[in-house]
Design a protein around this motif. Structure first.
Motif, PDB file in Angstrom:
ATOM      1  N   HIS A  56     -10.553   5.889  -4.904  1.00 24.27           N
ATOM      2  CA  HIS A  56      -9.873   7.042  -4.328  1.00 24.27           C
ATOM      3  C   HIS A  56      -9.886   6.947  -2.805  1.00 24.27           C
ATOM      4  O   HIS A  56     -10.946   6.741  -2.197  1.00 24.27           O
ATOM      5  CB  HIS A  56     -10.555   8.337  -4.769  1.00 24.27           C
ATOM      6  CG  HIS A  56      -9.668   9.535  -4.658  1.00 24.27           C
ATOM      7  ND1 HIS A  56      -9.288  10.052  -3.439  1.00 24.27           N
ATOM      8  CD2 HIS A  56      -9.071  10.306  -5.599  1.00 24.27           C
ATOM      9  CE1 HIS A  56      -8.505  11.090  -3.635  1.00 24.27           C
ATOM     10  NE2 HIS A  56      -8.351  11.271  -4.937  1.00 24.27           N
ATOM     11  N   PRO A  57      -8.720   7.091  -2.162  1.00 17.44           N
ATOM     12  CA  PRO A  57      -8.673   6.959  -0.701  1.00 17.44           C
ATOM     13  C   PRO A  57      -9.478   8.020   0.030  1.00 17.44           C
ATOM     14  O   PRO A  57      -9.893   7.807   1.179  1.00 17.44           O
ATOM     15  CB  PRO A  57      -7.175   7.096  -0.382  1.00 17.44           C
ATOM     16  CG  PRO A  57      -6.590   7.800  -1.565  1.00 17.44           C
ATOM     17  CD  PRO A  57      -7.397   7.363  -2.746  1.00 17.44           C
ATOM     18  N   TYR A 119      -0.598  -1.144 -12.572  1.00 14.54           N
ATOM     19  CA  TYR A 119      -1.359  -2.389 -12.549  1.00 14.54           C
ATOM     20  C   TYR A 119      -2.707  -2.256 -11.850  1.00 14.54           C
ATOM     21  O   TYR A 119      -3.449  -3.221 -11.730  1.00 14.54           O
ATOM     22  CB  TYR A 119      -0.530  -3.526 -11.938  1.00 14.54           C
ATOM     23  CG  TYR A 119      -0.212  -3.426 -10.464  1.00 14.54           C
ATOM     24  CD1 TYR A 119      -1.004  -4.080  -9.523  1.00 14.54           C
ATOM     25  CD2 TYR A 119       0.895  -2.729 -10.010  1.00 14.54           C
ATOM     26  CE1 TYR A 119      -0.699  -4.023  -8.164  1.00 14.54           C
ATOM     27  CE2 TYR A 119       1.220  -2.671  -8.665  1.00 14.54           C
ATOM     28  CZ  TYR A 119       0.409  -3.317  -7.740  1.00 14.54           C
ATOM     29  OH  TYR A 119       0.710  -3.259  -6.403  1.00 14.54           O
ATOM     30  N   ASP A 120      -3.045  -1.054 -11.397  1.00 18.95           N
ATOM     31  CA  ASP A 120      -4.395  -0.849 -10.888  1.00 18.95           C
ATOM     32  C   ASP A 120      -5.326  -0.543 -12.061  1.00 18.95           C
ATOM     33  O   ASP A 120      -4.893  -0.102 -13.125  1.00 18.95           O
ATOM     34  CB  ASP A 120      -4.433   0.270  -9.858  1.00 18.95           C
ATOM     35  CG  ASP A 120      -4.058   1.625 -10.445  1.00 18.95           C
ATOM     36  OD1 ASP A 120      -3.098   1.684 -11.232  1.00 18.95           O
ATOM     37  OD2 ASP A 120      -4.719   2.635 -10.100  1.00 18.95           O
ATOM     38  N   ASP A 190       0.725   1.585  -8.512  1.00 14.13           N
ATOM     39  CA  ASP A 190      -0.395   0.849  -7.933  1.00 14.13           C
ATOM     40  C   ASP A 190      -1.656   1.694  -7.789  1.00 14.13           C
ATOM     41  O   ASP A 190      -2.705   1.172  -7.414  1.00 14.13           O
ATOM     42  CB  ASP A 190      -0.019   0.294  -6.561  1.00 14.13           C
ATOM     43  CG  ASP A 190       0.251   1.401  -5.542  1.00 14.13           C
ATOM     44  OD1 ASP A 190       1.069   2.292  -5.848  1.00 14.13           O
ATOM     45  OD2 ASP A 190      -0.346   1.377  -4.454  1.00 14.13           O
ATOM     46  N   ASP A 191      -1.560   2.997  -8.086  1.00 19.48           N
ATOM     47  CA  ASP A 191      -2.734   3.851  -7.891  1.00 19.48           C
ATOM     48  C   ASP A 191      -2.816   4.960  -8.936  1.00 19.48           C
ATOM     49  O   ASP A 191      -3.305   6.052  -8.649  1.00 19.48           O
ATOM     50  CB  ASP A 191      -2.725   4.454  -6.480  1.00 19.48           C
ATOM     51  CG  ASP A 191      -1.496   5.314  -6.203  1.00 19.48           C
ATOM     52  OD1 ASP A 191      -0.580   5.351  -7.057  1.00 19.48           O
ATOM     53  OD2 ASP A 191      -1.449   5.957  -5.135  1.00 19.48           O
ATOM     54  N   GLU A 192      -2.365   4.681 -10.138  1.00 17.43           N
ATOM     55  CA  GLU A 192      -2.385   5.691 -11.203  1.00 17.43           C
ATOM     56  C   GLU A 192      -3.797   6.180 -11.478  1.00 17.43           C
ATOM     57  O   GLU A 192      -3.999   7.357 -11.826  1.00 17.43           O
ATOM     58  CB  GLU A 192      -1.763   5.099 -12.476  1.00 17.43           C
ATOM     59  CG  GLU A 192      -1.527   6.104 -13.600  1.00 17.43           C
ATOM     60  CD  GLU A 192      -2.700   6.279 -14.539  1.00 17.43           C
ATOM     61  OE1 GLU A 192      -2.642   7.186 -15.395  1.00 17.43           O
ATOM     62  OE2 GLU A 192      -3.694   5.502 -14.426  1.00 17.43           O
ATOM     63  N   GLU A 193      -4.776   5.308 -11.333  1.00 23.62           N
ATOM     64  CA  GLU A 193      -6.141   5.677 -11.679  1.00 23.62           C
ATOM     65  C   GLU A 193      -6.779   6.641 -10.682  1.00 23.62           C
ATOM     66  O   GLU A 193      -7.866   7.170 -10.943  1.00 23.62           O
ATOM     67  CB  GLU A 193      -7.019   4.420 -11.790  1.00 23.62           C
ATOM     68  CG  GLU A 193      -6.599   3.453 -12.895  1.00 23.62           C
ATOM     69  CD  GLU A 193      -6.808   4.027 -14.303  1.00 23.62           C
ATOM     70  OE1 GLU A 193      -7.247   5.182 -14.402  1.00 23.62           O
ATOM     71  OE2 GLU A 193      -6.529   3.316 -15.271  1.00 23.62           O
ATOM     72  N   VAL A 194      -6.129   6.873  -9.546  1.00 23.27           N
ATOM     73  CA  VAL A 194      -6.748   7.754  -8.546  1.00 23.27           C
ATOM     74  C   VAL A 194      -5.851   8.897  -8.101  1.00 23.27           C
ATOM     75  O   VAL A 194      -6.235  10.059  -8.135  1.00 23.27           O
ATOM     76  CB  VAL A 194      -7.241   6.951  -7.322  1.00 23.27           C
ATOM     77  CG1 VAL A 194      -8.490   6.162  -7.675  1.00 23.27           C
ATOM     78  CG2 VAL A 194      -6.169   6.027  -6.772  1.00 23.27           C
TER      79      VAL A 194
END
Length: 487
Positions: A56-57, A119-120, A190-194
């Protein structure tokens, strides 16, 4: 036996040469099929070996390493050259990708089919894994037994399996000379998980172009068995909606001091009391319309006496809620908003009282309810004004897409092309996916990963030993291929 030739010049069916020719052709086709499948497996393995870990950014840990993401993006044209010759590719946001395969009908450009994946992956270390998470080790069988070869690795199911299967399907269609009628878009998050910011950027781009997809298909349900009481045969569950997702942060502030003289209720104890109260007061359980449809659909194949109850879901709703609450974690989650305590933080020294104690709660909001209602239930359960409740990144349950019509029928037919007569039912997806953002530009958004998954394999999502059976993966490729042929 004598070799003969028919008037058309073809070998006579009864001749030795004809038999040999047929056997040779069949052997050649089988060899070619095996070769194509072997390359498909190799390409999936290559993608799984790239550790595209999302962090997470805004989180406390290190930000994600961009190098593996760049390596993944650069690998795709090498692995799928035919796809990249025929489709255009745009980079959207930080590292999301949007592909376009133009259809034969110009009017289909504004009502495309969208195939989604991300793809993350979530973090993983070697600890506790049977095989390293980014080695893509293939074994002749898995822990479930049987003789199916298995690929082990983070992302095999969530969600590089879908991404690779989509590319494989398109590659095979291009090789066969196929052109879709309407445009086919491939959206890779690219960031579905966060955060899902990549998918949000793709949606914003499509909206600016006046595009309203006629069908959107993302990860979600699967081909499962044993998850529904009384139904022994496998069936496909296709998400027509998904739960909302909201993070709560519970905070207790308290004056610190020496641990040798603790107060009756320090910050940690007060927070623990709040969590115990919350655990004793789960959210209200109910049957939403989609779950009722699922119960009736699957219940028609259940053993008696359950069949008589399930096919009368409206009449027996209170009883069914009790059954689902007692059956499994999966069925409990179908009938209520869930809460999971995922993080605890307090203290800075072993002999000092914490001045601040925090807990993070991940909530999945059931359809028919709202974030506001879920938060009110939490406040009511805790009954302590000293516990501050911060609501972070609230997201309401998604609109319900129809379980009928062209889009739904295309998914059902594609599944049955590969798995004849398989029962297909709508359901409420309990996880959150990037597809929720697409509901603002499409009324036909579905969630289905076209793979067979056992209960043990489903339990490995976001956990150790994630894996996929190669036969299930290759069947998924064929489902995507069948779906695009209809569009």
């Amino acid at each position: 036996m004598t070799s003969t030739v028919s008037a058309s010049g073809a070998f006579d069916e009864g001749s030795n040469d004809a038999v040999a020719a047929r056997h040779s052709a069949a052997a050649g086709a089988a060899a070619a099929h095996i070769d194509v499948d072997a390359r498909a497996v190799e390409r999936l393995a290559a993608l799984v070996r790239i550790p595209t870990i999302s962090r997470h950014p805004d989180g406390p840990g290190p930000r994600r390493d961009p190098e593996p993401f760049e390596r993944f993006i650069e690998a795709l044209p090498t692995l799928y050259p035919r796809v990249h010759e025929q489709l255009t590719r745009e980079r959207v946001g930080e590292a999301a990708l949007l592909y376009c395969w133009p259809g034969s009908d110009p009017d289909g450009a504004t009502t495309p089919t969208v195939l989604m994946a991300h793809y993350d992956v979530v973090p993983a270390t070697d600890d506790g894994w049977t095989h390293p998470p980014f080695a893509a080790v293939i074994t002749n069988s898995g822990p479930d037994g049987g003789d199916d070869a298995v690929m082990w690795g983070r992302g095999t199911i969530d969600d590089k399996g879908c991404a690779a299967a989509i590319f494989e399907a398109i590659d095979r269609l291009i090789a066969a000379g196929f052109t879709p009628q309407r445009d086919v878009l491939v959206s890779l998050g690219d960031d579905e998980e966060v955060t899902g910011r990549g998918a949000q950027a793709v949606v914003a781009l499509l909206r600016s172009r006046g595009i309203r997809p006629s069908l959107v298909l993302d990860e979600g349900g699967a081909i499962v068995s044993g998850a529904f009481p009384g139904v022994d045969e496998p069936y496909a569950v296709v998400g027509v909606t998904e739960k909302g997702i909201t993070t709560l942060r519970l905070v207790v502030e308290h004056q610190g001091g020496h641990a040798a003289s603790p107060p009756p209720l320090a910050a940690t104890e007060r927070l623990a009391r709040a969590l115990l109260r919350l655990n004793r007061r789960p959210a209200r359980a109910r049957l939403d319309p989609t779950t009722r449809t699922m119960i009736a659909t699957l219940g028609a194949r259940a053993r008696q006496p359950l069949r008589s109850v399930f096919t009368r879901a409206g009449l027996f709703a209170p009883l069914l809620v009790r059954v689902f609450l007692r059956t499994s974690a999966e069925t409990r989650a179908l009938v209520r908003t869930t809460r999971a305590v995922t993080e605890l933080r307090a203290g800075h020294a072993a002999n000092a009282l914490p001045e601040r104690a925090e807990a993070t709660i991940n909530m999945r909001i059931a359809p028919g309810t709202s974030v506001a209602e879920a938060v009110d239930e939490v406040r009511s359960a805790i009954r302590d004004e000293a516990v501050e409740i911060d609501v972070l990144e609230p997201s309401e349950p998604s609109p319900v897409s129809p379980a009928s019509g062209a889009g739904w029928d295309a998914i059902v037919q594609a599944v049955r092309d590969v798995h004849p007569n398989l029962l297909v039912t709508p359901y409420v997806m309990m996880q959150a996916s990037d597809s929720r953002f697409f509901t603002t530009i499409s009324d036909h958004v579905y969630r289905f990963a076209p793979f067979r998954m056992s209960a043990a394999e489903r339990a490995c999502l976001h956990a150790k030993d994630e894996r996929i059976r190669l036969s299930a993966y290759l069947e998924g490729v064929r489902v995507y291929e069948a779906l695009v042929r209809q569009r």
